[in-house]
Design an enzyme around this catalytic site. Structure first.
Site, PDB file in Angstrom:
ATOM      1  N   HIS A 154      33.119  21.666  63.418  1.00 31.69           N
ATOM      2  CA  HIS A 154      34.557  21.897  63.643  1.00 31.69           C
ATOM      3  C   HIS A 154      35.234  20.594  64.079  1.00 31.69           C
ATOM      4  CE1 HIS A 154      34.715  26.186  63.101  1.00 31.69           C
ATOM      5  NE2 HIS A 154      33.890  26.463  64.090  1.00 31.69           N
ATOM      6  N   HIS A 164      35.854  18.244  61.271  1.00 32.81           N
ATOM      7  CA  HIS A 164      36.966  18.748  60.453  1.00 32.81           C
ATOM      8  C   HIS A 164      38.285  18.323  61.111  1.00 32.81           C
ATOM      9  CE1 HIS A 164      38.591  22.511  58.084  1.00 32.81           C
ATOM     10  NE2 HIS A 164      38.975  21.372  57.547  1.00 32.81           N
ATOM     11  N   HIS A 179      26.906  23.166  64.954  1.00 28.39           N
ATOM     12  CA  HIS A 179      27.990  24.021  64.442  1.00 28.39           C
ATOM     13  C   HIS A 179      29.347  23.567  64.998  1.00 28.39           C
ATOM     14  CE1 HIS A 179      29.713  28.046  63.224  1.00 28.39           C
ATOM     15  NE2 HIS A 179      30.549  27.735  64.210  1.00 28.39           N
ATOM     16  N   GLU A 180      29.420  23.438  66.330  1.00 24.31           N
ATOM     17  CA  GLU A 180      30.696  23.063  66.962  1.00 24.31           C
ATOM     18  C   GLU A 180      31.108  21.652  66.552  1.00 24.31           C
ATOM     19  OE1 GLU A 180      32.551  25.251  68.218  1.00 24.31           O
ATOM     20  OE2 GLU A 180      31.046  26.824  68.406  1.00 24.31           O
TER      21      GLU A 180
END
Length: 710
Positions: free
Chosen positions: A497, A500, A493-494
């Site tokens: 980020h 991105h 998940h991290e």
């Protein structure tokens, strides 16, 4: 994830939007000799060899390679430099003729302040040395004050207004430059720049008061409650911390198998506190006053400007339709939990709010036997990092390399620095991995931007720098760091980020990477969870650290299916929280007290009764960082689900899809309207019904696994 908090949100800024997390772009560089494979760097002993003095890597530097930050006093120096630079840029902006240069100067101004504030924002919560934390806190405060002033600088605003009013120049600008100019103007306006002087002062004072109330409410939300120990039966007292004749209750004890302990914790921890109640009431009223002062009907209307949802009406429609679709399934979930409670506790079988997290966990464990201990040996940290590296390489042509740090560059010896390198574009940026537990380190998994990517005046690209913070256990003498399935999913998940941030390669740092509307910002990170739960992806890296044996397919299937147990009830709870947040930030004065509204909303959107003399809203800390935007996580999940099913479910390694994903969704940061990015990826414009269907279809049991397990 998240979350992404602190000083950035505290600044109500024209440049305050800039103080959100941001991102990235390439500067060519050949593969460096100081890079090594990523997996080895994490499964090796967790103490980095310090380079010898005198070697190139052995030179002293400051945090993140910023020379001034070799000591806490350096924050003052870095801050003074930024403030001096910002004064010059303000003068330059005010005297420049309207044109693309105006936007560039504004972005430079934003960058000068953000580079100190963002870095300080991370250091103030994560540095082990109190002196560094204090100096960083002070820098955040001082830059915040400057941003306040800039927000109400009429002359500075006029220079931007002149540009926006010049139709000829505006029509000659590219879409990204136009959007950034409009975003800067929007930030001015929500700070009340268009008001007369008296109202503008009022807006500034309200902003300051809101900031104070947010900090006070956050502190209050986490304070323990005390109770006379004689009130509780003797056999459960040991569950709570004793303090003289009192017991301290610091949380809900949601995983405790004893029903009575959970009930006591719920009723004591959520007992209403008059001061916290008045803080919440004043916070909601002040937010509403500010929104109305600057021209919005409600705070929710102001907060949702520029988001994917756009208006509170759309959010309400989304939540109500989702609730209708979930209600039957959620009722079934609550019936299953009630049966389980009757089986384990026949004397008291009524299902209460303190039972939901516990009994859903019991049902999951009973049905799918997913003891984390069975999975951990297959998920060594090094293997998981190699898995991410392999996935990014196949999907995006990107590799992760561990790079040696200089003396003074990192704040703890177990922090690893990764270079993110594209096969043709070269170095894209850096990720500092602060993965391991240490005393006083916050227990939160999050992604921080330390420096945003942007195109510099000299034509070079300013590389983004981010930190990923997790709380993983250290390796032991006999074993590397082993992750539970939940930790592995959080890592993915991290890292979503972080990618991105690396690929949100925009010309302006004001909109780079994750600096985009909240309801879009979680899409890339939640999408990574779908990859983390796909056997084809997991099978590439999950190996037993001792035997090298791959993780059996049925273990991955069981894990995925276990997450669907009671998932409708879990989602219904999230809908209730999101609906409550919308009502609190909707029309004022509120028709009833915040507790009565909570009770009504709970009865409408959640299947379990409100408990008298409790006020859960006083512990709802997300009201601070996600005011009127708590729905964002559900909407981001809906988009991620649609992207997964339509673009990656058939082949999670499809390079053409990976490139489309980069081009349509990651590359723009916040420089393009979020719904247009989603349209570009899905090649259609999703409706509210599409969002709801995507979330609900994720709850369906996979027939193959069900048969296999039967």
């Amino acid at each position: 994830s998240a979350m992404l908090a602190g000083c950035r949100r505290a600044l109500p800024a024209a440049l305050g939007r800039a103080l959100r997390v941001r991102a990235a772009g390439p500067g060519r560089r050949a593969v460096s000799t100081s890079w090594c494979p990523v997996g080895a760097a994490f499964d090796a002993k967790q103490q980095q060899q310090q380079p010898p003095r005198g070697s190139a890597a052995g030179r002293e530097t400051g945090l993140f390679g910023v020379p001034e930050l070799s000591c806490p006093e350096g924050f003052q120096e870095a801050q003074d430099k930024a403030l001096q630079q910002s004064e010059q840029l303000v003068q330059k902006a005010c005297s420049a003729p309207p044109g693309p240069e105006t936007v560039m100067i504004f972005d430079q101004l934003s960058d000068a302040l953000c580079r100190v504030a963002d870095l300080a924002d991370f250091v103030k919560i994560a540095h082990p040395d109190f002196a560094f934390r204090e100096a960083a806190e002070e820098a955040c405060r001082n830059i915040g004050t400057v941003v306040e002033k800039l927000n109400t600088d009429v002359e500075l605003c006029q220079s931007l207004r002149r540009l926006l009013a010049d139709e000829v120049v505006m029509s000659s600008l590219d879409p990204e430059t136009r959007r950034v100019a409009e975003l800067f103007m929007f930030d001015f306006e929500i700070s009340g720049i268009h008001l007369d002087e008296e109202k503008r002062k009022k807006a500034v004072n309200l902003n300051v008061r809101i900031l104070d109330l947010c900090n006070e409410f956050l502190t209050g939300a986490h304070l323990p409650n005390k109770i006379d120990k004689n009130v509780l039966p003797e056999h459960i007292r040991y569950n709570f911390t004793a303090e003289g004749n009192y017991l301290q209750v610091a949380g809900l004890h949601a995983d405790c198998p004893d029903d009575l302990v959970r009930e006591a914790a719920y009723k004591i921890f959520l007992y209403p506190n008059a001061e916290q109640l008045s803080r919440l009431e004043e916070l909601l009223a002040s937010r509403n006053s500010l929104a109305q002062l600057v021209g919005y009907d409600t705070f929710a209307h102001r907060a949702l400007q520029g988001t994917m949802a756009k208006t509170p009406e759309t959010v309400t429609q989304f939540l109500e339709k989702l609730s209708d679709q979930l209600s039957k399934r959620a009722r079934k979930d609550f019936e299953m939990m009630t049966k389980m409670k009757m089986k384990l506790n026949p004397q008291n079988s009524k299902l209460m709010p303190w039972d939901h997290p516990y009994y859903s966990g019991v049902l999951r464990a009973e049905r799918y036997n997913i003891d984390p201990g069975l999975y951990c040996p297959f998920f060594s940290l090094g293997a998981c990092m190699e898995g991410l590296n392999s996935l990014f390489s196949q999907l995006l042509g990107i590799s992760l390399y561990a790079e040696q740090t200089q003396r003074g560059e990192v704040w703890s010896e177990d922090v690893r620095k990764l270079a993110v390198v594209h096969e043709t574009e070269g170095l894209l940026g850096y990720i500092y991995c602060d993965f391991f537990q240490r005393p006083d380190k916050p227990h939160q998994d999050c992604h921080f931007t330390v420096r945003g990517g942007r195109l510099r005046e000299n034509g070079e690209y300013q590389l983004p720098v981010v930190v990923l913070m997790l709380s993983l256990p250290h390796s032991t003498r006999g074993a590397p760091t082993l992750l539970s399935p939940g930790m592995m999913e959080n890592l993915f998940h991290e890292m979503g980020h972080a990618m991105h941030s690396m690929l949100g390669r925009t010309r302006y740092q004001h909109v780079t990477g994750t600096r985009c509307p909240t309801d879009f910002a979680e899409v890339p990170s939640i999408l990574m969870e779908y990859f983390a739960n796909d056997y084809r992806v997991v099978n590439q890296f999950a190996r037993h650290y001792k035997t090298g044996q791959p993780l059996p397919k049925n273990m991955v299937s069981r894990l995925c299916e276990s997450k669907k147990v009671c998932a409708a009830a879990d989602m219904q709870l999230q809908v209730f929280y999101a609906a409550l947040d919308q009502i609190y930030h909707g029309k004022h004065p509120l028709k009833k007290s915040t507790t009565e509204i909570l009770k009504e909303t709970q009865e409408k959107f959640y299947g379990l009764p409100h408990v008298p003399n409790t006020a859960w809203q006083l512990r709802f800390s997300h009201l601070v960082g996600y005011g009127a935007k708590y729905y964002s996580y559900l909407m981001s999940r809906a988009v991620a689900s649609m992207v997964w099913k339509q673009c990656f479910a058939q082949d999670p390694f499809d390079r053409a899809m990976g490139e489309r994903y980069r081009r349509e969704m990651l590359a723009h940061g916040g420089g393009k309207e979020p719904i247009l990015m989603v349209q570009g990826m899905l090649q259609k414009s999703p409706s509210v019904e599409d969002f709801v269907d995507a979330l609900v279809s994720d709850l369906d049991q996979d027939f193959e696994t069900f048969i296999m397990d039967s």
